[in-house]
Design a protein around this motif. Sequence first.
Motif, PDB file in Angstrom:
ATOM      1  N   ILE A 268      59.902 100.656  45.239  1.00 13.83           N
ATOM      2  CA  ILE A 268      58.530 100.203  45.496  1.00 13.83           C
ATOM      3  C   ILE A 268      57.595 100.682  44.379  1.00 13.83           C
ATOM      4  O   ILE A 268      56.782  99.924  43.864  1.00 13.83           O
TER       5      ILE A 268
ATOM      6  N   THR B 189      58.098  98.678  41.175  1.00 17.46           N
ATOM      7  CA  THR B 189      57.570  97.301  41.229  1.00 17.46           C
ATOM      8  C   THR B 189      56.043  97.270  41.327  1.00 17.46           C
ATOM      9  O   THR B 189      55.432  96.259  41.010  1.00 17.46           O
ATOM     10  N   ASP B 190      55.439  98.367  41.798  1.00 14.85           N
ATOM     11  CA  ASP B 190      53.981  98.380  41.972  1.00 14.85           C
ATOM     12  C   ASP B 190      53.206  98.833  40.737  1.00 14.85           C
ATOM     13  O   ASP B 190      51.976  98.794  40.742  1.00 14.85           O
TER      14      ASP B 190
ATOM     15  N   TYR C 224      50.281  96.680  39.397  1.00  8.76           N
ATOM     16  CA  TYR C 224      49.095  96.687  40.272  1.00  8.76           C
ATOM     17  C   TYR C 224      48.318  97.990  40.110  1.00  8.76           C
ATOM     18  O   TYR C 224      47.096  98.004  40.114  1.00  8.76           O
TER      19      TYR C 224
ATOM     20  N   TYR D 231      47.861 105.310  48.190  1.00  9.03           N
ATOM     21  CA  TYR D 231      49.227 104.905  47.848  1.00  9.03           C
ATOM     22  C   TYR D 231      50.205 106.061  48.083  1.00  9.03           C
ATOM     23  O   TYR D 231      51.221 105.907  48.755  1.00  9.03           O
TER      24      TYR D 231
ATOM     25  N   LYS E 212      53.452  89.086  48.363  1.00 10.71           N
ATOM     26  CA  LYS E 212      53.020  89.334  46.976  1.00 10.71           C
ATOM     27  C   LYS E 212      52.669  88.024  46.284  1.00 10.71           C
ATOM     28  O   LYS E 212      51.883  87.985  45.343  1.00 10.71           O
TER      29      LYS E 212
ATOM     30  N   ASP F 133      42.359  94.639  45.450  1.00 11.72           N
ATOM     31  CA  ASP F 133      43.447  93.724  45.780  1.00 11.72           C
ATOM     32  C   ASP F 133      44.402  94.366  46.789  1.00 11.72           C
ATOM     33  O   ASP F 133      44.922  95.462  46.543  1.00 11.72           O
TER      34      ASP F 133
ATOM     35  N   LYS G 231      47.333  93.577  47.384  1.00  9.91           N
ATOM     36  CA  LYS G 231      48.725  93.557  46.911  1.00  9.91           C
ATOM     37  C   LYS G 231      49.158  94.903  46.338  1.00  9.91           C
ATOM     38  O   LYS G 231      50.340  95.213  46.310  1.00  9.91           O
ATOM     39  N   ALA G 232      48.172  95.695  45.852  1.00 15.14           N
ATOM     40  CA  ALA G 232      48.507  96.996  45.280  1.00 15.14           C
ATOM     41  C   ALA G 232      49.060  97.940  46.346  1.00 15.14           C
ATOM     42  O   ALA G 232      49.895  98.799  46.063  1.00 15.14           O
ATOM     43  N   LEU G 233      48.597  97.785  47.593  1.00 15.16           N
ATOM     44  CA  LEU G 233      49.018  98.697  48.652  1.00 15.16           C
ATOM     45  C   LEU G 233      50.160  98.134  49.497  1.00 15.16           C
ATOM     46  O   LEU G 233      50.748  98.841  50.319  1.00 15.16           O
TER      47      LEU G 233
ATOM     48  N   SER H 174      53.362  97.097  49.161  1.00 16.36           N
ATOM     49  CA  SER H 174      54.730  97.620  49.197  1.00 16.36           C
ATOM     50  C   SER H 174      54.791  98.989  49.848  1.00 16.36           C
ATOM     51  O   SER H 174      55.698  99.275  50.635  1.00 16.36           O
ATOM     52  N   SER H 175      53.808  99.844  49.520  1.00 20.31           N
ATOM     53  CA  SER H 175      53.844 101.197  50.098  1.00 20.31           C
ATOM     54  C   SER H 175      53.627 101.133  51.610  1.00 20.31           C
ATOM     55  O   SER H 175      54.281 101.846  52.376  1.00 20.31           O
TER      56      SER H 175
END
Lengths: 73, 360
Positions: free
Chosen positions: A14, A17-18, A21, A35, B131, B295, B297-299, B301-302
């Motif tokens: 993760i 891939t982040d 961003y 995060y 995403k 955005d 999308k930055a958060l 995945s976590s």
Amino acid sequence: MITAAFIIGIFILIMITDLPYLISEKKKSRLLIIYLFFILSGIILGILLDTTNPPENPSTLITNMVNFIIGSN
Amino acid sequence: MQKVRLSGIQLGMLFVGFLYGSSSLLNPAFSALQDGWLAFLIGWMLGIIIIAVYISIYLLNPSQTLIGILKSNFGRFLGTVIGILYAWYFLHLAAIVLRDFGEFSLLVILPNTPLPFIIGCFAALCVYSLKKGIEVTARTGELLIPLIPLASLIVTLGIARLIDFSNIKPVLANGIKPVLTTGFGVLSFPFGETVCFLMVFPLLRKRSTLRKTVFISTVIAGLLLLIIVVRDILALNPQLTQRAAFPAELASKLFPVINIYPLILLNLLIGGTIKVIVCLYASAAAITELSGLSDYKALLSSITGFSVTLSIWLYDNVMQMFEFAVSTYPYYALPFQIIIPVLLLIISIIRRTSERRKTS
């Protein structure tokens, strides 16, 4: 240790891939705090779940809370 | 944040997929035995009322997400606190659906595969889709959601020879109380869960179509679920429906000659994925708005990674999952689905009336 290894693997993936961003966000420090909160809690929880004495699950805690409020056994 | 716009049909498809989601597998009205159909009807009617409340809240606070509405009606501090609770609820809901999917796959199709792996793969698909943007999920929904009624109809018609109308009798043998309790459960799962859509409504291109779109979607999804509830009662009998972990899967096994449970899995894959995606989107968008980031999308995945871990942590076993869904969940979800939205509606109406008086 399968669960812990799998979860740590997921979180490393993760973070990789982040990266785009994280770089493009203007409020980087704020984003990093939130995060890392999710990433670290996920990793710590994943490790704890694989121990012989895992933490009490949230469903039991919520059930106890609901029973306390509505006065049921 | 990137400007995303959904058409009425796309929002409607997301709504049907969300409502159908895991409800098609778990049969939300099983605890009322032979009166399950009546309990479902009561829950469905109450569901339409509560969804009308959500729509009214949005129309009274146009172009605002749930977080914005909470802040403007409850004040900055209280609105933020309740917003954080909602972000948790959406995240928890995503974890619950992920676990439902994982348990079903583990019990029915992949008995030797570790649960974290099943849930992880499912979550990865949801993150990939989100995403790309929620409009991509909505467009995929336009293509795939029409397959859901087809799959349900095939299963229902296939086991039509086993239907025994005496299974529905005696009506109200245990009184009205269990029916009302189950109806309340149906209201909270799945209809009340559409509170997540208060984060999605602002994405609709034409606000004027919202009421019609959502009402038609609720009726379609309710009808599909009613067919499943009645089929399970008539073909399986109420006691078996109550004892079965996944009644829909059991019903599919009664299909003559061939095994059609992949069709049941298809329902879950389409509906379940949309439900998880909407919940994850709602949670990520809520946290992004609360923290003032640009955005979601930055958060994403976590948050999804945490949700996967949470879903593994949620229950010790499948029995605890069912016990929680029946006994605890309706009360736990009550403030998020009914109490706070009704308060929001009352405050919004009062504010709107006082603003009109001031202008006149």
